[in-house]
Scaffold this motif. Sequence first.
Motif, PDB file in Angstrom:
ATOM      1  N   ALA A 180     -16.258 -24.746 -18.270  1.00  0.00           N
ATOM      2  CA  ALA A 180     -16.395 -23.943 -17.050  1.00  0.00           C
ATOM      3  C   ALA A 180     -16.491 -22.455 -17.377  1.00  0.00           C
ATOM      4  N   ASN A 181     -15.766 -22.016 -18.398  1.00  0.00           N
ATOM      5  CA  ASN A 181     -15.837 -20.609 -18.799  1.00  0.00           C
ATOM      6  C   ASN A 181     -17.220 -20.273 -19.351  1.00  0.00           C
ATOM      7  N   ILE A 182     -17.772 -21.173 -20.165  1.00  0.00           N
ATOM      8  CA  ILE A 182     -19.118 -20.959 -20.709  1.00  0.00           C
ATOM      9  C   ILE A 182     -20.153 -20.975 -19.589  1.00  0.00           C
ATOM     10  N   TRP A 183     -19.987 -21.894 -18.633  1.00  0.00           N
ATOM     11  CA  TRP A 183     -20.928 -21.982 -17.520  1.00  0.00           C
ATOM     12  C   TRP A 183     -20.916 -20.702 -16.691  1.00  0.00           C
ATOM     13  N   ALA A 184     -19.726 -20.150 -16.479  1.00  0.00           N
ATOM     14  CA  ALA A 184     -19.622 -18.921 -15.702  1.00  0.00           C
ATOM     15  C   ALA A 184     -20.369 -17.774 -16.374  1.00  0.00           C
ATOM     16  N   VAL A 185     -20.396 -17.767 -17.704  1.00  0.00           N
ATOM     17  CA  VAL A 185     -21.137 -16.733 -18.417  1.00  0.00           C
ATOM     18  C   VAL A 185     -22.641 -16.986 -18.307  1.00  0.00           C
ATOM     19  N   THR A 186     -23.051 -18.237 -18.448  1.00  0.00           N
ATOM     20  CA  THR A 186     -24.486 -18.536 -18.474  1.00  0.00           C
ATOM     21  C   THR A 186     -25.175 -18.219 -17.147  1.00  0.00           C
ATOM     22  N   ILE A 187     -24.480 -18.366 -16.027  1.00  0.00           N
ATOM     23  CA  ILE A 187     -25.137 -18.082 -14.755  1.00  0.00           C
ATOM     24  C   ILE A 187     -25.240 -16.581 -14.490  1.00  0.00           C
ATOM     25  N   HIS A 188     -24.682 -15.775 -15.399  1.00  0.00           N
ATOM     26  CA  HIS A 188     -24.826 -14.322 -15.298  1.00  0.00           C
ATOM     27  C   HIS A 188     -25.667 -13.753 -16.437  1.00  0.00           C
ATOM     28  N   ASP A 189     -26.260 -14.604 -17.265  1.00  0.00           N
ATOM     29  CA  ASP A 189     -26.936 -14.081 -18.461  1.00  0.00           C
ATOM     30  C   ASP A 189     -28.402 -13.735 -18.229  1.00  0.00           C
ATOM     31  N   GLY A 190     -28.939 -14.013 -17.040  1.00  0.00           N
ATOM     32  CA  GLY A 190     -30.306 -13.629 -16.743  1.00  0.00           C
ATOM     33  C   GLY A 190     -31.368 -14.445 -17.445  1.00  0.00           C
ATOM     34  N   GLU A 191     -30.999 -15.562 -18.054  1.00  0.00           N
ATOM     35  CA  GLU A 191     -31.994 -16.437 -18.682  1.00  0.00           C
ATOM     36  C   GLU A 191     -32.442 -17.443 -17.631  1.00  0.00           C
ATOM     37  N   TRP A 206      -3.812 -16.224 -21.118  1.00  0.00           N
ATOM     38  CA  TRP A 206      -4.430 -14.900 -21.092  1.00  0.00           C
ATOM     39  C   TRP A 206      -5.217 -14.627 -22.377  1.00  0.00           C
ATOM     40  N   SER A 207      -4.587 -14.858 -23.527  1.00  0.00           N
ATOM     41  CA  SER A 207      -5.258 -14.588 -24.803  1.00  0.00           C
ATOM     42  C   SER A 207      -6.453 -15.524 -24.998  1.00  0.00           C
ATOM     43  N   MET A 208      -6.271 -16.808 -24.693  1.00  0.00           N
ATOM     44  CA  MET A 208      -7.390 -17.741 -24.845  1.00  0.00           C
ATOM     45  C   MET A 208      -8.523 -17.413 -23.879  1.00  0.00           C
ATOM     46  N   GLY A 209      -8.178 -17.062 -22.663  1.00  0.00           N
ATOM     47  CA  GLY A 209      -9.206 -16.719 -21.685  1.00  0.00           C
ATOM     48  C   GLY A 209      -9.983 -15.476 -22.088  1.00  0.00           C
ATOM     49  N   TYR A 210      -9.259 -14.453 -22.575  1.00  0.00           N
ATOM     50  CA  TYR A 210      -9.944 -13.213 -22.939  1.00  0.00           C
ATOM     51  C   TYR A 210     -10.785 -13.388 -24.202  1.00  0.00           C
ATOM     52  N   ILE A 211     -10.261 -14.119 -25.176  1.00  0.00           N
ATOM     53  CA  ILE A 211     -11.016 -14.349 -26.412  1.00  0.00           C
ATOM     54  C   ILE A 211     -12.269 -15.166 -26.130  1.00  0.00           C
ATOM     55  N   SER A 212     -12.118 -16.226 -25.331  1.00  0.00           N
ATOM     56  CA  SER A 212     -13.283 -17.049 -25.019  1.00  0.00           C
ATOM     57  C   SER A 212     -14.303 -16.252 -24.194  1.00  0.00           C
ATOM     58  N   TYR A 213     -13.807 -15.377 -23.325  1.00  0.00           N
ATOM     59  CA  TYR A 213     -14.701 -14.510 -22.544  1.00  0.00           C
ATOM     60  C   TYR A 213     -15.559 -13.649 -23.471  1.00  0.00           C
ATOM     61  N   LEU A 214     -14.952 -13.015 -24.463  1.00  0.00           N
ATOM     62  CA  LEU A 214     -15.698 -12.166 -25.386  1.00  0.00           C
ATOM     63  C   LEU A 214     -16.570 -12.986 -26.330  1.00  0.00           C
ATOM     64  N   LEU A 215     -16.058 -14.121 -26.788  1.00  0.00           N
ATOM     65  CA  LEU A 215     -16.826 -14.945 -27.724  1.00  0.00           C
ATOM     66  C   LEU A 215     -18.118 -15.470 -27.101  1.00  0.00           C
ATOM     67  N   VAL A 216     -18.114 -15.668 -25.812  1.00  0.00           N
ATOM     68  CA  VAL A 216     -19.312 -16.186 -25.148  1.00  0.00           C
ATOM     69  C   VAL A 216     -20.153 -15.044 -24.577  1.00  0.00           C
ATOM     70  N   ALA A 217     -19.516 -14.046 -23.969  1.00  0.00           N
ATOM     71  CA  ALA A 217     -20.267 -12.985 -23.296  1.00  0.00           C
ATOM     72  C   ALA A 217     -20.987 -12.068 -24.276  1.00  0.00           C
ATOM     73  N   VAL A 218     -20.375 -11.741 -25.400  1.00  0.00           N
ATOM     74  CA  VAL A 218     -21.002 -10.814 -26.345  1.00  0.00           C
ATOM     75  C   VAL A 218     -22.280 -11.403 -26.942  1.00  0.00           C
ATOM     76  N   PRO A 219     -22.259 -12.618 -27.510  1.00  0.00           N
ATOM     77  CA  PRO A 219     -23.530 -13.181 -28.009  1.00  0.00           C
ATOM     78  C   PRO A 219     -24.557 -13.377 -26.896  1.00  0.00           C
ATOM     79  N   SER A 220     -24.093 -13.755 -25.710  1.00  0.00           N
ATOM     80  CA  SER A 220     -25.027 -13.952 -24.605  1.00  0.00           C
ATOM     81  C   SER A 220     -25.718 -12.641 -24.243  1.00  0.00           C
ATOM     82  N   TYR A 221     -24.966 -11.556 -24.269  1.00  0.00           N
ATOM     83  CA  TYR A 221     -25.555 -10.264 -23.916  1.00  0.00           C
ATOM     84  C   TYR A 221     -26.585  -9.821 -24.953  1.00  0.00           C
TER      85      TYR A 221
END
Length: 427
Positions: free
Chosen positions: A201-212, A39-54
Motif C-alpha cells: 500500500a505504501n508503494i502504491w501510494a507513491v506510484t499514483i503520484h509519480d506521473g507515469e 514511524w522509522s519503517m514508514g519514513y524509511i520506506s517512504y524515502l526508499l520508494v519516493a526518491v528513486p521514483s522521483y
Amino acid sequence: MDIILQYTDEYVFTPYIYPASWEENNPMRQCLSLFFITWSMGYISYLLVAVPSYFLIFDHDMMKHPHFKKNQLRQEIFQSSYAMPIMFMMSTPMYYLEISGKTRLRNNYDDTYLGYFNMVPELIGMILVVDFLSYTVHRVMHHKFVYKYLHKEHHKWKVATPFATHAFHPVDGFLQQMPYHVCVVLFPVNKYLFVVFLVFANIWAVTIHDGEFEMPDWMKSVINGPAHHTDHHMYFNYNYGQFFTVWDRICGSYRHPSTFEGVGPLDFVQKLELQETKTTPQPPPKYDVDVCELPTDSGVESADEDFNGSVCSFEEEDIDDDVVAPTGICKNCTKIDNVLNTELDHLSYNDSKCIHIYKQVVSQENVFVSNSSNTLSNDIISSLNNSNSIPNTNSTETLIRRRFSVDFENSSMNEFRNKRRRFSFRG
C-alpha cells in the motif's frame, strides 16, 4: 508486527534503549516501541520508494506546469516529515491491539482447510475492503465542512510529485490508514500477509503520484492509476478510489483521465512550450556597425538592369537564399558585403545604371569614396556638395556609398574592409 517487535526488543531496545527494570511485556513500553518501529519503517520506506521514483520515473517536465509551486519538493518533504510522527502516534493503539491478540490476525494456516492457499481470498478481501473504505473516507474528506480543515493540506499540490505521498494533515493521514486496520477486525488475516500488504500500500501510494501515465488499454478504465489520481488533484471532485475505479463509477465521481484524451497537465506544458517558441521574437542580427536610417525624402532609386563591372553584376543563381538585399540597393546587390571585401579596388560607379544620388541628399548625408590609392579625395566630396550632378570618375577609381556609422574620413582602408557594413537605403 509482533515478530518485528520481538526482534527489535531483543537486539535494540532491551540492550541499548530501555532500562533493565522495564519489562518487555509492559503495555507502555510496547506502545512506545511500536511507535518508533512504525514511524522509522514508514519514513524509511517512504524515502526508499519516493526518491528513486522521483529521479527515475517522474517526468520532470511536469515541474514546468504553472500550478507547480516554488520550492514544492521541499514543502512536500517537510509536510510529510511533520505529519508522519503524529500520524503513526495516533495509529499506535491499533498496532497494540493487533499484537495483543485483540484482532483476527493469525500466525499460520494450520486450522484452515485450504492451508496457505487461503492467502488468496484473504488478499482479495483486504483489497476490496480497503478500496471501498478508502473511497468512503476520501469522499468524506472532500466534504465542504471537512475539506478546508484536513484534506486541503494534501491538495495544495495540484501537480504532485512522489514526495507528496504522505504530505497530509496528521489527522487526515491517520483516517486514511484506518481502512487497513479495519480489515484485521472484520475477517482473519495472516500477520505476515498483513505486513506485506502494508508495504504494498505504501508503494502504491507513491506510484499514483509519480506521473507515469502509461498503462495497458484494458487497465485504463479499471485501475485507479497515476493518470486518474493526477486528475483528482487537478479537478478535486473526481476519482476518489484507492485501487479501482468501480466505486467512482457507481457513485458518479468517475472522470476519464484527461491525459488519455491528450489534454492532461503534461500536454498543457508541451503546448505552452510550443506557443512560447512561436511567439518569442527573434533577436535582430548583430552587426559590427550601427544602422543609420535615411530621411524619408531621400531620393535613392533602383535600376532594373545590370551593367558590366558594377556592383550589380551578380546572377540570381549566385545569390544565397538567406541573404536579404538591403533596402534601397538594386535587386541583385545582395552580395554587396562580399564585393566590398574582395573587389573594393576593382569596382566602378555608374550613375545612369545603379544608384542616383541627388544634390539635396548628398548635402545631408556622409559620402564615402574609395579610390585605388586607398585615400579619400576631398576634391570629390567638395564637387559632390557644390554641383548639380555626380562627377564622372574612372571605372576603377571610386566607390560611392553613404551613411556608415564609421567615419570613413578618419578610418583606414583596412578598417573599412574588415568591418561588416549594413546599408539603409530607401528604394
